[in-house]
Scaffold this motif. Structure first.
Motif, short mmCIF file in Angstrom:
data_model
loop_
_atom_site.label_atom_id
_atom_site.label_comp_id
_atom_site.label_asym_id
_atom_site.label_seq_id
_atom_site.Cartn_x
_atom_site.Cartn_y
_atom_site.Cartn_z
N UNK A 136 66.79 -40.60 -118.21
CA UNK A 136 67.44 -39.28 -118.35
C UNK A 136 66.57 -38.21 -117.71
N UNK A 137 67.23 -37.31 -116.98
CA UNK A 137 66.52 -36.14 -116.46
C UNK A 137 66.89 -34.95 -117.33
N UNK A 138 65.88 -34.29 -117.87
CA UNK A 138 66.14 -33.03 -118.57
C UNK A 138 65.83 -31.91 -117.59
N UNK A 139 66.91 -31.24 -117.19
CA UNK A 139 66.79 -30.20 -116.17
C UNK A 139 66.74 -28.84 -116.88
N UNK A 140 65.57 -28.20 -116.80
CA UNK A 140 65.41 -26.90 -117.45
C UNK A 140 65.60 -25.79 -116.43
N UNK A 141 66.44 -24.84 -116.78
CA UNK A 141 66.72 -23.73 -115.85
C UNK A 141 66.46 -22.41 -116.59
N UNK A 142 65.64 -21.58 -115.98
CA UNK A 142 65.37 -20.25 -116.53
C UNK A 142 65.86 -19.20 -115.55
N UNK A 143 66.65 -18.24 -116.03
CA UNK A 143 67.13 -17.16 -115.16
C UNK A 143 66.72 -15.82 -115.77
N UNK A 144 66.06 -15.00 -114.97
CA UNK A 144 65.69 -13.64 -115.40
C UNK A 144 66.93 -12.77 -115.27
N UNK A 145 67.50 -12.39 -116.38
CA UNK A 145 68.77 -11.64 -116.32
C UNK A 145 68.54 -10.15 -116.61
N UNK A 146 68.15 -9.82 -117.83
CA UNK A 146 68.12 -8.39 -118.21
C UNK A 146 66.73 -7.84 -118.48
N UNK A 147 65.69 -8.53 -118.03
CA UNK A 147 64.34 -7.96 -118.20
C UNK A 147 64.21 -6.69 -117.36
N UNK A 148 63.48 -5.73 -117.93
CA UNK A 148 63.09 -4.56 -117.13
C UNK A 148 61.87 -4.97 -116.30
N UNK A 149 61.50 -4.11 -115.37
CA UNK A 149 60.33 -4.40 -114.53
C UNK A 149 59.09 -4.67 -115.40
N UNK A 150 58.93 -3.88 -116.47
CA UNK A 150 57.75 -4.01 -117.33
C UNK A 150 57.79 -5.33 -118.11
N UNK A 151 58.98 -5.89 -118.30
CA UNK A 151 59.09 -7.11 -119.10
C UNK A 151 58.93 -8.39 -118.28
N UNK A 152 58.80 -8.24 -116.97
CA UNK A 152 58.62 -9.42 -116.12
C UNK A 152 57.15 -9.81 -116.10
N UNK A 153 56.83 -11.09 -115.87
CA UNK A 153 55.43 -11.53 -115.93
C UNK A 153 54.55 -10.72 -114.98
N UNK A 154 53.48 -10.09 -115.50
CA UNK A 154 52.64 -9.25 -114.64
C UNK A 154 51.74 -10.07 -113.74
N UNK A 155 51.52 -11.34 -114.10
CA UNK A 155 50.52 -12.11 -113.38
C UNK A 155 51.11 -12.98 -112.28
N UNK A 156 52.42 -12.81 -112.00
CA UNK A 156 53.00 -13.64 -110.94
C UNK A 156 52.30 -13.34 -109.62
N UNK A 157 52.05 -14.41 -108.82
CA UNK A 157 51.35 -14.19 -107.55
C UNK A 157 52.19 -13.29 -106.65
N UNK A 158 53.50 -13.46 -106.76
CA UNK A 158 54.40 -12.52 -106.10
C UNK A 158 55.28 -11.96 -107.19
#
Ligand code: BTN
Length: 240
Positions: free
Chosen positions: A125-147
């Motif tokens: 079985x493949x467990x396919x995990x999908x995350x979508x950034x929908x309603x985060x504000x700019x401040x709520x997005x990960x600050x440490x992303x390389x981009x």
């Protein structure tokens, strides 16, 4: 509200929802049947690719895991691209903007990553995990992303209905998964090619630099390293 789902097809039967969990990859259980979907509003230990974490404030994003039982003899790692294509479709339907897939598992809108896919193999079985950034504000997005990452909200200026995005995601995933079952990645080749974010870009992957020719019919990244063609199975990409 993601508590309930009216499944449009096979995916989402059964539908497991919790307001909070460690990770939907665990919530889905040890031996889920194909079509099982696990969703929560907050993950306390969300998993990203390459051992990274995946985080979002409660109620702002989509965290979902889907159980797939691919036919024996097929390459299950190809399913991350199938998931990325489905997520790209769902984001495009929600925003009316052109959405791209960055090999091997990212979904890009206006050069910002808005979604990611993680495939975990458990037995057959493949467990396919999908995350979508929908309603985060700019401040709520990960600050440490390389981009810097983006969300549908930061990129369109409006909030979006997560339930609708989830419903479209599962519907498109079922559609592309069925195409893949029938004909492999070759069946999705035109769709993937049309959304290829890296094509024509100068990249480095695991010490190899080149210009991206595209994604081949087996899901590998094709590079031109100066007259020589190289195929990359997996790796961490950096690009300019
Ligand atoms: C990545 O781009 O690194 C992949 C991110 C995958 C995140 C999703 S959110 C739902 C599912 N549960 C997890 O813990 N991870 C995946």
């Amino acid at each position: 509200m993601l508590e309930t789902l009216e499944p449009r097809g096979r995916f989402g039967r059964p539908y497991l929802y919790e307001p909070e969990c460690e990770s939907t990859q665990l919530l889905i259980g040890a031996n889920p049947e194909e079509g099982t979907v696990a969703v929560c509003d907050f993950q306390s230990a969300g998993r990203g690719r390459l051992g990274r974490t995946w985080e979002a404030p409660a109620g702002t994003a989509i965290h979902c895991s889907v159980a797939l039982a691919p036919p024996a003899g097929r390459a299950p790692q190809e399913l991350t691209l199938v998931g990325a294509l489905a997520a790209a479709d769902a984001v495009e339907v929600a925003t009316d903007l052109f959405v791209q897939v960055k090999w091997p598992n990212d979904v890009m809108l206006n050069r910002r990553k808005v979604a990611g896919v993680l495939g975990e193999l458990r037995g057959g079985t493949v467990v396919l995990g999908i995350g979508i950034n929908v309603n985060q504000t700019r401040e709520q997005l990960p600050p440490d992303a390389r981009r810097p990452a983006g969300s549908l909200r930061t990129l369109t200026g409006t909030e979006h209905d997560r339930a609708q995005v989830l419903s479209t995601l599962l519907w498109r995933l079922e559609h592309h998964y069925d195409e893949w079952r029938e004909g492999g990645l070759a069946a999705l080749y035109p769709d993937i090619g049309a959304r290829d974010f890296l094509r024509g870009r100068r990249v480095t992957v695991d010490g190899v630099s080149g210009t991206v020719i595209g994604i081949d019919r087996a899901g590998r990244l094709e590079l031109d390293t100066g007259g020589e063609r190289r195929l990359v199975e997996s790796g961490e990409i950096s690009y300019s």
